[in-house]
Design a protein around this motif. Structure first.
Motif, PDB file in Angstrom:
ATOM      1  N   CYS A 457       0.853  -1.188   0.000  1.00  0.00           N
ATOM      2  CA  CYS A 457       0.000   0.000   0.000  1.00  0.00           C
ATOM      3  C   CYS A 457       0.889   1.238   0.000  1.00  0.00           C
ATOM      4  O   CYS A 457       1.860   1.323   0.772  1.00  0.00           O
ATOM      5  N   SER A 458       0.579   2.167  -0.872  1.00  0.00           N
ATOM      6  CA  SER A 458       1.388   3.376  -0.995  1.00  0.00           C
ATOM      7  C   SER A 458       0.479   4.594  -1.038  1.00  0.00           C
ATOM      8  O   SER A 458      -0.737   4.487  -0.822  1.00  0.00           O
ATOM      9  N   ASN A 459       1.094   5.751  -1.341  1.00  0.00           N
ATOM     10  CA  ASN A 459       0.378   7.037  -1.317  1.00  0.00           C
ATOM     11  C   ASN A 459      -0.187   7.322   0.077  1.00  0.00           C
ATOM     12  O   ASN A 459      -1.295   7.839   0.225  1.00  0.00           O
ATOM     13  N   ILE A 460       0.628   6.981   1.088  1.00  0.00           N
ATOM     14  CA  ILE A 460       0.200   7.225   2.466  1.00  0.00           C
ATOM     15  C   ILE A 460       0.981   8.424   3.008  1.00  0.00           C
ATOM     16  O   ILE A 460       2.218   8.424   2.978  1.00  0.00           O
ATOM     17  N   ASN A 461       0.302   9.438   3.475  1.00  0.00           N
ATOM     18  CA  ASN A 461       0.913  10.600   4.112  1.00  0.00           C
ATOM     19  C   ASN A 461       0.358  10.725   5.521  1.00  0.00           C
ATOM     20  O   ASN A 461      -0.871  10.722   5.715  1.00  0.00           O
ATOM     21  N   LEU A 462       1.254  10.823   6.491  1.00  0.00           N
ATOM     22  CA  LEU A 462       0.830  10.873   7.884  1.00  0.00           C
ATOM     23  C   LEU A 462       1.393  12.113   8.565  1.00  0.00           C
ATOM     24  O   LEU A 462       2.616  12.307   8.601  1.00  0.00           O
ATOM     25  N   LEU A 463       0.528  12.958   9.096  1.00  0.00           N
ATOM     26  CA  LEU A 463       0.978  14.062   9.918  1.00  0.00           C
ATOM     27  C   LEU A 463       1.470  13.517  11.254  1.00  0.00           C
ATOM     28  O   LEU A 463       1.198  12.368  11.623  1.00  0.00           O
ATOM     29  N   VAL A 464       2.212  14.353  11.958  1.00  0.00           N
ATOM     30  CA  VAL A 464       2.686  13.933  13.271  1.00  0.00           C
ATOM     31  C   VAL A 464       1.486  13.641  14.172  1.00  0.00           C
ATOM     32  O   VAL A 464       0.546  14.443  14.266  1.00  0.00           O
ATOM     33  N   GLY A 465       1.506  12.454  14.816  1.00  0.00           N
ATOM     34  CA  GLY A 465       0.410  12.069  15.698  1.00  0.00           C
ATOM     35  C   GLY A 465      -0.755  11.414  14.994  1.00  0.00           C
ATOM     36  O   GLY A 465      -1.716  10.973  15.643  1.00  0.00           O
ATOM     37  N   GLU A 466      -0.710  11.371  13.686  1.00  0.00           N
ATOM     38  CA  GLU A 466      -1.812  10.815  12.918  1.00  0.00           C
ATOM     39  C   GLU A 466      -1.577   9.325  12.672  1.00  0.00           C
ATOM     40  O   GLU A 466      -0.436   8.860  12.612  1.00  0.00           O
ATOM     41  N   SER A 467      -2.687   8.573  12.492  1.00  0.00           N
ATOM     42  CA  SER A 467      -2.604   7.158  12.137  1.00  0.00           C
ATOM     43  C   SER A 467      -3.727   6.810  11.176  1.00  0.00           C
ATOM     44  O   SER A 467      -4.745   7.519  11.106  1.00  0.00           O
ATOM     45  N   ILE A 468      -3.522   5.745  10.424  1.00  0.00           N
ATOM     46  CA  ILE A 468      -4.574   5.229   9.549  1.00  0.00           C
ATOM     47  C   ILE A 468      -4.733   3.739   9.839  1.00  0.00           C
ATOM     48  O   ILE A 468      -3.837   3.092  10.392  1.00  0.00           O
ATOM     49  N   THR A 469      -5.896   3.230   9.459  1.00  0.00           N
ATOM     50  CA  THR A 469      -6.191   1.807   9.663  1.00  0.00           C
ATOM     51  C   THR A 469      -6.496   1.164   8.312  1.00  0.00           C
ATOM     52  O   THR A 469      -7.295   1.694   7.524  1.00  0.00           O
ATOM     53  N   ILE A 470      -5.862   0.033   8.072  1.00  0.00           N
ATOM     54  CA  ILE A 470      -6.122  -0.769   6.878  1.00  0.00           C
ATOM     55  C   ILE A 470      -6.657  -2.120   7.361  1.00  0.00           C
ATOM     56  O   ILE A 470      -6.024  -2.772   8.205  1.00  0.00           O
ATOM     57  N   VAL A 471      -7.823  -2.491   6.856  1.00  0.00           N
ATOM     58  CA  VAL A 471      -8.457  -3.750   7.249  1.00  0.00           C
ATOM     59  C   VAL A 471      -8.454  -4.686   6.034  1.00  0.00           C
ATOM     60  O   VAL A 471      -8.878  -4.286   4.936  1.00  0.00           O
ATOM     61  N   VAL A 472      -7.972  -5.905   6.266  1.00  0.00           N
ATOM     62  CA  VAL A 472      -7.874  -6.891   5.195  1.00  0.00           C
ATOM     63  C   VAL A 472      -8.715  -8.122   5.584  1.00  0.00           C
ATOM     64  O   VAL A 472      -8.499  -8.724   6.656  1.00  0.00           O
ATOM     65  N   ASP A 473      -9.667  -8.478   4.727  1.00  0.00           N
ATOM     66  CA  ASP A 473     -10.489  -9.667   4.959  1.00  0.00           C
ATOM     67  C   ASP A 473      -9.739 -10.918   4.538  1.00  0.00           C
ATOM     68  O   ASP A 473      -8.941 -10.884   3.573  1.00  0.00           O
ATOM     69  N   TYR A 474      -9.994 -11.985   5.238  1.00  0.00           N
ATOM     70  CA  TYR A 474      -9.449 -13.263   4.797  1.00  0.00           C
ATOM     71  C   TYR A 474     -10.335 -14.397   5.276  1.00  0.00           C
ATOM     72  O   TYR A 474     -11.130 -14.249   6.205  1.00  0.00           O
ATOM     73  N   SER A 475     -10.160 -15.538   4.625  1.00  0.00           N
ATOM     74  CA  SER A 475     -10.828 -16.779   5.029  1.00  0.00           C
ATOM     75  C   SER A 475      -9.799 -17.897   5.011  1.00  0.00           C
ATOM     76  O   SER A 475      -8.710 -17.744   4.429  1.00  0.00           O
ATOM     77  N   VAL A 476     -10.198 -19.015   5.648  1.00  0.00           N
ATOM     78  CA  VAL A 476      -9.259 -20.143   5.754  1.00  0.00           C
ATOM     79  C   VAL A 476      -9.783 -21.270   4.868  1.00  0.00           C
ATOM     80  O   VAL A 476     -10.846 -21.874   5.160  1.00  0.00           O
ATOM     81  N   PRO A 477      -9.106 -21.566   3.766  1.00  0.00           N
ATOM     82  CA  PRO A 477      -9.585 -22.631   2.880  1.00  0.00           C
ATOM     83  C   PRO A 477      -9.560 -23.969   3.602  1.00  0.00           C
ATOM     84  O   PRO A 477      -8.756 -24.188   4.516  1.00  0.00           O
ATOM     85  N   PRO A 478     -10.439 -24.913   3.171  1.00  0.00           N
ATOM     86  CA  PRO A 478     -10.423 -26.241   3.783  1.00  0.00           C
ATOM     87  C   PRO A 478      -9.084 -26.959   3.616  1.00  0.00           C
ATOM     88  O   PRO A 478      -8.732 -27.815   4.416  1.00  0.00           O
ATOM     89  N   SER A 479      -8.368 -26.568   2.579  1.00  0.00           N
ATOM     90  CA  SER A 479      -7.121 -27.263   2.280  1.00  0.00           C
ATOM     91  C   SER A 479      -5.955 -26.826   3.166  1.00  0.00           C
ATOM     92  O   SER A 479      -4.859 -27.372   3.073  1.00  0.00           O
ATOM     93  N   THR A 480      -6.162 -25.766   3.962  1.00  0.00           N
ATOM     94  CA  THR A 480      -5.063 -25.269   4.796  1.00  0.00           C
ATOM     95  C   THR A 480      -4.712 -26.315   5.840  1.00  0.00           C
ATOM     96  O   THR A 480      -5.597 -26.768   6.594  1.00  0.00           O
ATOM     97  N   PRO A 481      -3.455 -26.688   5.878  1.00  0.00           N
ATOM     98  CA  PRO A 481      -3.061 -27.714   6.837  1.00  0.00           C
ATOM     99  C   PRO A 481      -3.057 -27.135   8.250  1.00  0.00           C
ATOM    100  O   PRO A 481      -3.006 -25.928   8.448  1.00  0.00           O
ATOM    101  N   PRO A 482      -3.090 -27.978   9.227  1.00  0.00           N
ATOM    102  CA  PRO A 482      -3.000 -27.472  10.601  1.00  0.00           C
ATOM    103  C   PRO A 482      -1.611 -26.901  10.870  1.00  0.00           C
ATOM    104  O   PRO A 482      -0.627 -27.295  10.259  1.00  0.00           O
ATOM    105  N   GLY A 483      -1.557 -25.981  11.776  1.00  0.00           N
ATOM    106  CA  GLY A 483      -0.294 -25.338  12.136  1.00  0.00           C
ATOM    107  C   GLY A 483      -0.448 -23.838  12.204  1.00  0.00           C
ATOM    108  O   GLY A 483      -1.559 -23.297  12.197  1.00  0.00           O
ATOM    109  N   ASN A 484       0.682 -23.165  12.278  1.00  0.00           N
ATOM    110  CA  ASN A 484       0.652 -21.715  12.437  1.00  0.00           C
ATOM    111  C   ASN A 484       0.726 -21.030  11.085  1.00  0.00           C
ATOM    112  O   ASN A 484       1.529 -21.415  10.212  1.00  0.00           O
ATOM    113  N   GLN A 485      -0.049 -19.980  10.938  1.00  0.00           N
ATOM    114  CA  GLN A 485       0.011 -19.090   9.781  1.00  0.00           C
ATOM    115  C   GLN A 485       0.417 -17.700  10.299  1.00  0.00           C
ATOM    116  O   GLN A 485      -0.234 -17.156  11.191  1.00  0.00           O
TER     117      GLN A 485
END
Length: 603
Positions: A457-485
């Motif tokens: 993600c680009s074109n991000i400009n932040l003033l001092v003290g400012e923040s932005i939030t980016i939210v990304v959706d995801y799902s877990v396919p049945p094929s995902t093996p057990p373990g850590n992601q």
């Protein structure tokens, strides 16, 4: 033979009286034979001070005069025989030494002698002659200056020549000089001194024909406006008279004065690199110096202040300052030569200044002519950006189940703790392979692009003290093996400095669990009893199903084969019966909802 009667008389006269030291005094000796008889062997003697010198003798040819010096000067004139009533006059000029003291006296008598008796010896000695000696010293003076044009604040030297044209010595000779306003006595190699504007140069005794030189220096007042200064000097003797006063005052010396003030200026804040938004008050120090020689009047200091800086307080050691747009103007008091005025200007640097080179210029001027104007000073700072970026990433989940048909969200918060505004910020996300990424929800203007391994993600400009939030959706396919992601995200300030990189990356690890529900059926389709030895081939139908949400991996079916049955055929993924009559069929993966069938013939 009648008796001889002789009465010789002597008189002595002086001319002039008083006589000036260094000139000639004439004594007139008058010898008369009052008779009645002739006088034989007449002569007169005069004993005078030895400091007298005979200049000339005027006597009749029959008179012979001689002189000699011992402790006294003895003059003897041999007249010879004198008849009755005869008069002999002898004029003798004596040189009075020029150093004889003023109003001293010369006392003297002369005595006449004859061969034989004198009837009246009382008049053989002249009455005492008292001559007053006076001095007359014709003193003369001339004055010169080392220059006839000078700048206020500079110096010059006066040289005064004096002479004694005589004829007498002069004691207590002194030169007097009344300095004009604006001239300040600065010293003398010849013993001159000053009391205020009155300069006195003692010369002392001057012999006839002697000359002397008196020199002294003066400073021209640095505050003196352009003008013409005139000056004369006089010479006098505090003891002895001078009959010619016309040359006792020197020629008039004229000096043209002008003004010039060589200003210089410096400006410095003691730094060369500055961070936008830095929480510091910086100070420019401006120093205006007058290198002279004259006072700098109506000084103006103009600062064209850079618009990028925020001007705070201004202070000056002299005069006052007025803030304008965008800079300020200071008007110090008049600056004396060698003095300085210090001006300080406090400022801060806003956080939104881009990377740049900023120059501050200041100029000093004066109503007094300046030989080296314009007087300009600059100070340049390089502005850099430092932004302490941070990123956090979290999906709020510790455990997810493969194939659970749920939508989860990673929430990334990107912040700027400063001190500078952050321009051109980029976020790179290394996406975990076991998760299926959905929509990326970013603030307006932010561009997010898939890059294969994740997204940026680009074109991000932040003033001092400012923040932005980016939210990304995801799902877990049945094929995902057990373990850590693990999902890792990193924030970068492109082209500028981040003073703390320890908070520029964050990871979030989620444990994937699987839910597999396996089932199996086996059927040969025979419900009635079978006869041993019948020549019929039967078929077992196996059906393995995964009723769970997750794919099943490495599925293995174990079948204990009846000892009385003979296998005719089986799939290649099934083994022959082992010693325990077990057949193992390796199915591999079995997707969720899958129903896998295979067949084995037997008899």
């Amino acid at each position: 033979m009648p008796a001889r009667e002789v009465d010789v008389q002597i008189l002595k006269l002086d001319d002039p009286d008083p006589v000036v030291a260094g000139t000639v005094l004439t004594y007139t000796f008058r010898v008369r034979n009052n008779g009645p008889s002739d006088a034989f062997g007449v002569r007169f003697v005069d004993e005078l001070p030895k400091w007298l010198t005979i200049n000339s003798i005027n006597a009749p040819d029959t008179v012979t005069c001689t002189s000699k010096k011992t402790n006294v000067l003895t003059l003897e004139c041999d007249i010879g025989d004198m008849s009755a009533a005869e008069v002999v006059i002898v004029n003798v000029q004596f040189l009075i030494p020029p150093d004889r003291q003023h109003n001293s006296t010369l006392l003297n008598t002369a005595e006449v002698f004859i061969n034989g008796p004198d009837e009246n010896p009382a008049n053989n000695i002249s009455p005492e002659q008292v001559t007053t000696i006076v001095r007359d010293a014709d003193l003369r003076i001339q004055k010169n200056a080392s220059t006839n044009a000078v700048l206020a604040g500079q110096s010059l030297e006066f040289s005064i020549n004096v002479w004694n044209d005589g004829p007498s010595y002069a004691d207590g000779v002194v030169i007097n000089d009344i300095l004009a306003d604006g001239l300040i006595f600065a010293g003398s190699p010849d013993g001159c001194s000053a009391d205020g504007q009155s300069v006195s140069c003692p010369i002392g005794t001057m012999a006839v024909g002697a000359s002397d030189l008196a020199r002294f220096s003066v400073d021209v007042d640095s505050a003196l406006p352009p003008s013409t200064i005139t000056n004369t000097a006089t010479i006098t003797s505090t003891i002895d008279p001078d009959s010619n006063l016309s040359n006792n005052t020197s020629n008039e010396v004229q000096i043209l004065t002008d003004v010039e003030a060589d200003l210089s200026i410096s400006k410095d804040d003691g730094i060369s690199t500055i961070v936008a938004g830095e929480d510091t008050i910086f100070t420019y120090q401006i120093e205006v110096t007058n290198n002279g020689p004259s006072d700098a009047k109506s000084v103006v200091v103009t600062d064209t202040w850079p618009s990028e800086y925020t001007l705070d307080q201004i202070a000056t050691s002299s005069g006052f300052c007025v803030v304008g747009e965008p800079g300020f103007i200071c008007t110090p008091d008049d600056i004396k030569p060698g003095d300085s005025v210090v001006i300080t200007a406090d400022y801060t640097v806003p956080a939104n200044i881009p990377v740049s080179s900023i120059t501050n210029q200041v100029e000093a001027s004066s109503a007094t002519p300046d030989p080296s104007s314009p007087n300009i000073a600059t100070d340049t700072n390089n502005v850099v950006i430092e932004a302490d970026l941070s990123i956090t990433k979290n999906d709020g989940q510790n455990i997810v189940v493969a194939g659970d048909n749920q939508t989860y969200q990673y929430t990334m918060v990107i912040g700027n703790a400063g001190p500078s505004d952050a321009i051109s910020v980029e976020v790179a996300d290394s996406w975990p392979s076991g998760f299926s990424r959905g929509a990326i929800n970013a603030p307006a203007g932010v561009t997010c692009i898939d890059n294969g391994a994740g997204f940026t993600c680009s074109n991000i400009n932040l003033l001092v003290g400012e923040s932005i939030t980016i939210v990304v959706d995801y799902s877990v396919p049945p094929s995902t093996p057990p373990g850590n992601q693990t999902n890792s995200a990193q924030v970068t300030l492109v082209g500028n400095n981040d003073p703390d990189n320890s908070n520029n990356q964050d990871t979030d690890t989620t444990t994937v669990e699987t839910w597999v529900d396996l089932s199996i059926t086996k059927d040969d389709g025979i419900s009635n009893p079978i006869t041993a030895g019948e020549n019929v081939i039967h078929t077992f139908t196996f059906s393995a199903a995964n009723n769970g949400t997750s794919d099943a991996n490495e599925v293995v079916v174990t079948d204990v084969w009846p000892a009385n049955y003979e296998i005719v055929s089986k799939p290649g993924f099934c083994t022959d019966p082992d010693i325990n009559d077990e057949i193992t069929c390796t199915l591999g993966g079995l997707a969720t909802g899958a129903d896998f069938r295979w067949f084995s013939d037997w008899c």
